[in-house]
Design a protein around this motif. Structure first.
Motif: not given
Ligand code: ADP
Ligand code: ZN
Ligand code: ZN
Length: 742
Positions: A17, A21-25, A92-93, A97-98, A101, A711
């Protein structure tokens, strides 16, 4: 830990992670020589789009479909413990945010960036020989240095390097020059506060405390998640219960976290906790330098410190075997982090309590509408301490109707002046509280009404006396003060707005020779400034303390008999559904500063709106009565705690683009939530509709939504962006459970 390292030996790939600001790892390859040391939660250095970044490993795998992988470059010896990983995931959820973050807030700051040596860190202070006039003339040609010296002087003589570099925008060079000239010195002390506790040792709990503590004890021993609201008027002995609960947690071999709202409260609180719990109490706050915080984090992680005291970020302390979390003054809005990930420390505390099966003790004299509602409806346990310890009486509250009282230019009513005089003569102390945010020392033309405003923001400039300049507190723009009005060329410029400084001057002429201390953002910028002011006032040499919000909270001065409140109605005028609640809480808190010893104190509240219902209940010290009415209104208007809010604040440099995009986004979201009983309100401009040359519009989403529904709403912004030319320039700030609508 054993099983994790076994898995680790063979893992070839890691999902990491990153603070983007991108949700994926992102998947990376684990080089052979690192495979035995990598595990979930550890921090690694990787390359991401040509930049070196540090991230957290969230998953290890044997296989991956991704090709062309970059390798992990190195493994740091720091990591997120499992419970904090889980908490990070929730943040995050829930807050949208990611993971990367969210991890930014959870890890202490020094662990966030890839190692960049701190250029200079500590407290910058004007040297003892500093003389304003001399220095100003000495720095005649060095504008920036002069301004820095002036700002330090304005702030009571010192400020952290953080403030100087980040908030004020000075460079290392400016600071170095001033140090060389002997005007400024750098202090890098890491020693912690050693103020002696002023409280007497309590031997026996009274019967109300006994009853409450019995429930707390049982909850701690049960090792189950139990949220408890401890409602007790100021001085009813809540802190005493926190101390005993903490002692119990420690005696069980566990640890505890105590959250307090303000750094200003730490010195006194620290002394009391140290005395009760011993030296193993760590204190964590943002004014510590990076290395200091890191050091403390490590000591907590190692189990050297089992009790942690601090403001909101202390909720992320890696305390082992946590058994108790206390959130003191749980209604305080400083628990909300206003930057990403915009978490609320009370909510995080409750979640952590759930994950780790422990008791979360929320304490307050004036609980938030949310917590009170949960306690009354049985979701939280409800403990009450209805009386002050030792039978001390609550202060008597008087109101002065200022509509008729505007007397000869002063802002202090005749009644208040008379009571101040009597208090001084009796050898007691007084506190004057200005119910204002900031200090509006704006410049107004008496002839044409022109007000000095910022070029970039929709807000008036603030006058700073020492440097004789006008500054914008939003963007930092500043200009020299004028002699003439730029519109009508008149010379009658007037310094409007009333700040603490102005009142200080008024008091000086009303009570010549009487010592007045001032506590506000300006005089408390340095790390030690708060403590110093409190100690000075506590010693009793100064009859009057005057200040903004900071004087309202928690300080205990037995010799204070009179509290005066100026502009009591100001905070009622804020366009915010919590404005009545906030006003009541703040005023009852400040009233609580008066008369904690054997004599009943006196509170004088000056207001232009004496008939407001907040004041009616306040006079009777009737918080429950006020809340009953308040909750009725909230229910009617469908506001929290009866619903949930998300505030989407959008900004762009072009007003036309902004309006188009935001209108469309609102329409898209409305279609999306049509069947769910969720409302999308707006767009409306906030109070300050333009900041740093960017226009702002807000959308308010009202309703109970699951995390994935939230989301989806947030992501729907991307559809809108694809449709509108220039829409990429629109920035969105997504604030779940907002506390501020500015
Ligand atoms: P709160 O946190 O509710 O404002 P405190 O715990 O600070 O209240 O208590 C107020 C004052 O009363 C403190 O000086 C504290 O030492 C004292 N006190 C608290 N409990 C007792 C007790 N059972 N007996 C005597 N004094 C007490
Ligand atoms: Zn004018
Ligand atoms: Zn500005």
């Amino acid at each position: 830990m054993q099983s994790i390292s076994l898995v680790a030996q063979t893992s070839k790939f890691a999902r990491v992670a990153l603070p983007v600001p991108i949700a994926t790892c992102f998947t990376y390859e684990v080089p052979k020589d690192l495979r035995s040391r990598i595990f979930v939660g550890c921090r690694v250095e990787v390359q991401f789009r040509r930049r070196t970044m540090s991230g957290i490993v969230v998953e290890l795998a044997q296989q991956t479909d991704v090709t062309h992988l970059k390798p992990i470059r190195r493994i740091y010896d720091t990591f997120l413990p499992e419970t904090l990983l889980r908490l990070t995931d929730w943040i995050a959820s829930y807050y949208g945010c990611s993971f990367g973050e969210a991890a930014q807030s959870v890890l202490p700051p020094i662990l966030r960036k890839s190692s960049r040596p701190a250029a200079m860190s500590g407290i910058l202070s004007l040297t003892k020989t500093f003389d304003p006039q001399e220095t100003l003339s000495m720095l005649k040609r060095a504008h920036k240095q002069r301004e820095l010296a002036g700002s330090l002087h304005d702030s009571g003589g010192s400020a952290t390097t953080q403030t100087v570099f980040h908030d004020w925008g000075f460079s290392l060079q400016h600071v170095k020059s001033l140090i060389k000239k002997g005007i400024v010195e750098l202090v890098t002390r890491s020693e912690q506060s050693h103020l002696a506790s002023m409280e007497a040792i309590v031997t026996h709990l009274n019967s109300d405390q006994e009853k409450a503590f019995d429930l707390i004890r049982r909850a701690i021993m049960a090792r189950r998640f139990s949220p408890l609201l401890l409602q007790g008027v100021t001085g009813s002995g809540k802190t005493e219960l926190y101390l005993r609960a903490a002692q119990l947690a420690l005696s069980q071999g566990g640890g505890c976290i105590v959250l307090v709202p303000e750094i200003g409260l730490l010195p006194q609180a620290m002394a009391r906790y140290r005395r009760a719990l011993g030296e193993g109490v760590a204190i964590l706050h943002s004014r510590l330098t990076g290395p200091e915080r890191f050091e403390i984090w490590r000591r907590i992680e190692d189990g050297d410190c089992r009790a942690v005291l601090g403001p909101r970020s202390a909720i992320f302390s890696p305390v082992r075997n946590l058994r108790l979390i206390v959130v003191d003054e749980e209604q305080d809005d400083s628990y909300k982090q206003e930057d990403k990930p915009r978490y609320h420390a009370r909510s995080v505390a409750l979640m952590r309590g759930k994950f780790e099966n422990l008791i979360v003790l929320l304490g307050s004299a004036t609980p938030s509408a949310e917590s009170l509602h949960h306690a009354q409806s049985g979701r939280y346990g409800h403990l009450t301490l209805p009386r002050r310890v030792k039978g001390a009486r609550l202060p008597v509250i008087h109101f002065v109707d200022m509509r008729g009282a505007a007397s000869g230019g002063t802002i202090l009513s005749a009644e208040l002046v008379e009571r101040l005089d009597a208090t001084i003569k009796a050898g007691h102390q007084s506190i004057l509280f200005l119910n204002k945010r900031g200090h509006a020392r704006f410049v107004l033309c008496n002839v044409c009404g022109w007000v000095a405003k910022c070029r970039n923001c929709d807000i008036s400039l603030t006058y700073h006396r020492v440097v004789n300049r006008l500054k914008c507190h939003f963007c930092g723009y500043n200009e020299s003060a004028r002699r003439r009005c730029p519109t009508c060329d008149g010379r009658s410029l007037y310094l409007g707005g009333v700040g603490t400084q102005r009142i200080e001057l008024d008091l000086a002429s009303l009570f010549p020779g009487v010592g007045v201390l001032r506590m506000d953002a300006d005089t408390t910028a340095g790390k030690e400034a708060h403590k110093r002011l409190l100690e000075q006032f506590g010693k009793g040499d100064y009859p009057i303390l005057i200040g903004t919000q900071m004087v309202a909270k928690g300080h205990h001065f037995p010799n204070v008999n009179l509290v005066g409140v100026l502009f009591a109605e100001e905070s009622l005028n804020y366009p915010d559904f919590r404005s009545s609640e906030r006003t009541f809480q703040q005023l009852i808190q400040v009233a609580g500063r008066a008369g904690r010893a054997s004599v009943a104190g006196e509170v004088i509240i000056q207001t232009y709106m004496p008939e407001h219902h907040v004041f009616r209940f306040l006079e009777a010290h009737d918080y429950d009565g006020f809340m009953k009415e308040e909750l009725k209104i909230r229910r009617q208007l469908n506001y929290p705690p009866f619903t949930k809010l998300v505030l989407a604040s959008c900004s762009a440099s072009k007003q036309e683009t902004l309006s188009r995009v935001v209108q469309d986004w609102a329409a898209v979201m409305r279609r999306q939530v049509r069947q769910q009983g969720v409302e999308v309100l707006g767009p409306v401009p906030p109070i300050v509709a333009r900041v740093k040359n960017r226009y702002r519009e807000q959308l308010l989403i009202k309703g109970r939504l699951k995390d994935d529904e939230k989301s989806k709403l947030r992501d729907s912004f991307n559809q809108v962006v694809r449709k509108h030319h220039g829409a990429r320039s629109v920035e969105v700030r997504w604030d779940v459970d907002p506390e501020s609508f500015q």
